[in-house]
Design an enzyme around this catalytic site. Sequence first.
Site, PDB file in Angstrom:
ATOM      1  N   LYS A 161       0.867  -1.190   0.000  1.00 38.11           N
ATOM      2  CA  LYS A 161       0.000   0.000   0.000  1.00 38.11           C
ATOM      3  C   LYS A 161       0.891   1.223   0.000  1.00 38.11           C
ATOM      4  O   LYS A 161       1.765   1.359   0.853  1.00 38.11           O
ATOM      5  CB  LYS A 161      -0.890  -0.018   1.244  1.00 38.11           C
ATOM      6  CG  LYS A 161      -1.563   1.317   1.590  1.00 38.11           C
ATOM      7  CD  LYS A 161      -2.624   1.145   2.664  1.00 38.11           C
ATOM      8  CE  LYS A 161      -2.499   2.173   3.762  1.00 38.11           C
ATOM      9  NZ  LYS A 161      -3.519   1.982   4.814  1.00 38.11           N
ATOM     10  N   LYS A 163       1.299   5.316   0.296  1.00 39.65           N
ATOM     11  CA  LYS A 163       0.681   6.557   0.736  1.00 39.65           C
ATOM     12  C   LYS A 163       0.809   7.546  -0.408  1.00 39.65           C
ATOM     13  O   LYS A 163       1.887   7.665  -1.014  1.00 39.65           O
ATOM     14  CB  LYS A 163       1.419   7.075   1.978  1.00 39.65           C
ATOM     15  CG  LYS A 163       1.182   6.216   3.216  1.00 39.65           C
ATOM     16  CD  LYS A 163      -0.278   6.313   3.643  1.00 39.65           C
ATOM     17  CE  LYS A 163      -0.485   5.651   4.997  1.00 39.65           C
ATOM     18  NZ  LYS A 163      -1.886   5.784   5.437  1.00 39.65           N
ATOM     19  N   ASP A 189      -3.398   4.941  -0.442  1.00 36.69           N
ATOM     20  CA  ASP A 189      -4.117   5.578   0.668  1.00 36.69           C
ATOM     21  C   ASP A 189      -3.765   7.062   0.706  1.00 36.69           C
ATOM     22  O   ASP A 189      -2.597   7.422   0.835  1.00 36.69           O
ATOM     23  CB  ASP A 189      -3.701   4.903   1.988  1.00 36.69           C
ATOM     24  CG  ASP A 189      -4.477   5.430   3.189  1.00 36.69           C
ATOM     25  OD1 ASP A 189      -5.364   6.294   3.011  1.00 36.69           O
ATOM     26  OD2 ASP A 189      -4.195   4.968   4.312  1.00 36.69           O
ATOM     27  N   ASP A 239     -11.712   4.659   5.216  1.00 35.38           N
ATOM     28  CA  ASP A 239     -11.001   4.403   6.475  1.00 35.38           C
ATOM     29  C   ASP A 239     -11.526   5.418   7.500  1.00 35.38           C
ATOM     30  O   ASP A 239     -12.465   5.129   8.260  1.00 35.38           O
ATOM     31  CB  ASP A 239      -9.482   4.538   6.227  1.00 35.38           C
ATOM     32  CG  ASP A 239      -8.633   4.516   7.487  1.00 35.38           C
ATOM     33  OD1 ASP A 239      -9.189   4.429   8.592  1.00 35.38           O
ATOM     34  OD2 ASP A 239      -7.392   4.590   7.384  1.00 35.38           O
ATOM     35  N   GLY A 291      -3.973  -0.547  10.157  1.00 35.38           N
ATOM     36  CA  GLY A 291      -2.923  -0.517  11.171  1.00 35.38           C
ATOM     37  C   GLY A 291      -2.678   0.904  11.636  1.00 35.38           C
ATOM     38  O   GLY A 291      -2.912   1.858  10.886  1.00 35.38           O
TER      39      GLY A 291
HETATM   40  C1  NPQ Z   1      -3.911   4.582   7.679  1.00 38.60           C
HETATM   41  N1  NPQ Z   1      -1.964   3.688   8.919  1.00 38.60           N
HETATM   42  O1  NPQ Z   1      -4.239   3.520   7.205  1.00 38.60           O
HETATM   43  C2  NPQ Z   1      -2.945   4.723   8.838  1.00 38.60           C
HETATM   44  C3  NPQ Z   1      -2.494   6.081   9.002  1.00 38.60           C
HETATM   45  C4  NPQ Z   1      -1.596   6.418  10.120  1.00 38.60           C
HETATM   46  C5  NPQ Z   1      -0.319   1.974   8.505  1.00 38.60           C
HETATM   47  O2  NPQ Z   1      -1.014   3.461   6.880  1.00 38.60           O
HETATM   48  C6  NPQ Z   1       0.624   7.866  14.381  1.00 38.60           C
HETATM   49  C7  NPQ Z   1      -0.707   7.644  14.676  1.00 38.60           C
HETATM   50  C8  NPQ Z   1       1.059   7.634  13.117  1.00 38.60           C
HETATM   51  C9  NPQ Z   1      -1.585   7.243  13.704  1.00 38.60           C
HETATM   52  C10 NPQ Z   1       0.610   7.009  10.813  1.00 38.60           C
HETATM   53  C11 NPQ Z   1      -1.135   3.109   8.017  1.00 38.60           C
HETATM   54  C12 NPQ Z   1       0.180   7.236  12.121  1.00 38.60           C
HETATM   55  C13 NPQ Z   1      -1.157   7.027  12.412  1.00 38.60           C
HETATM   56  C14 NPQ Z   1      -0.292   6.621   9.836  1.00 38.60           C
HETATM   57  C15 NPQ Z   1      -2.022   6.625  11.419  1.00 38.60           C
HETATM   58  O3  NPQ Z   1      -4.453   5.579   7.234  1.00 38.60           O
HETATM   59 MG    MG Z   2      -5.876   4.754   5.858  1.00 43.44          MG
END
Ligand code: NPQ
Ligand code: MG
Length: 369
Positions: A161, A163, A189, A239, A291
């Site tokens: 995935k 960003k 994402d 999400d 996550g």
């Molecule tokens: C998501 N996670 O899916 C989140 C976003 C995310 C693994 O992409 C600190 C607290 C750092 C919350 C980084 C992934 C973070 C956070 C990314 C959430 O959108």
């Molecule tokens: Mg997300």
Amino acid sequence: MKVESITLHRIGMPLVRPFETSFGRETARDVLLVQVRTDTGDGWGECVAGSTPSYSSEYVDGCAHVIENHLAPLLFGASPLSATDLERLFAPVVGHRMAKAALEAAVLDAELRASGTSFARYLGAVRSEVDCGVSVGISPSINELLTEVQGYVDAGYRRIKLKIKPGWDCEPVRQVRELIGADVALQVDANTAYSRDDIAHLGQLDAYDLLLIEQPFDEEDIASHIALARAITTPVCLDESIVSVGVAVDAIERGATSIINIKPGRVGGYLPAVAIHDACVERHIPVWCGGMLETGIGRAMNVALAALPGFTLLGDTSASNRYYAEDITEPFVLSNGRLAVPTGPGSGVTVRVDLIRQWATEQSRHLSA
Ligand code: NPQ
Ligand code: MG
């Protein structure tokens, strides 16, 4: 069961590499851990909020405040108590789902440890291991991104995935697709970084055979997601918007989302997460487990959740070493692109209290009736 006291621990965990999203760049994870002491034993939970209100309106100091001043008193006032009572017990507090979820996880852990039941069995898992994906941050350059992605493919991750944000989308996606070939699953994402005016631009991503595009628009902006879903072929996945069963069903019925990312912290706990899973299964909507850079505590529980039957897409349930050189529990290690679902009572992992002391960024706070 009766909750006798709660201890809040605040730790800083260094990340193995900075993690950049459209909303910011993290170099360390600021984590609030919740330890509950009950008349039948202890339980641990983790709060997924970040240090600033950037992913959502919740943030660590706010969660600690809500737990201490609004949720803990409700818990201490209730006896006997089971994790299934918490949604009703906490209803007088509006929102603050990440704070509620942290307490729910700890109470559930204590309850399941006392009865000798694993999270997986209790939640309804049907698999003993789960296929894993990995979330890859925004890089300083496309070359560095390609090196990082190749490392994850070599490590065995079965889904990538990326960003994305305006200025970091089509070209990195094109080059990553070229690098990994047609057979590795790829998705993106945006963490709300786009606006409705970007619909035509986002349509260019249709060329790269993506599994889905996750949350391009604002949390509250269901209407723009409906417009996007009608305009492009890549499936839209929500999400941040999905905070409850009600919102999930509404977004599905209106055609805003054809896949849902379930994060227990975002929806108020593992029991609400299962309820969303069930509503999606009933409507033939695939789900996957998101996550939040969890420690071994949240990771163990997420891996159990991801073993439920409706989790047919790969999650961001990566190995511990994706984020941390050392975890506060036994590490989760990738084997053939999969993680084993813990089988021991409760979360099935043991918290290393020595590391919590070593990594503490604040004195622990002890709360009792
Ligand atoms: C998501 N996670 O899916 C989140 C976003 C995310 C693994 O992409 C600190 C607290 C750092 C919350 C980084 C992934 C973070 C956070 C990314 C959430 O959108
Ligand atoms: Mg997300």
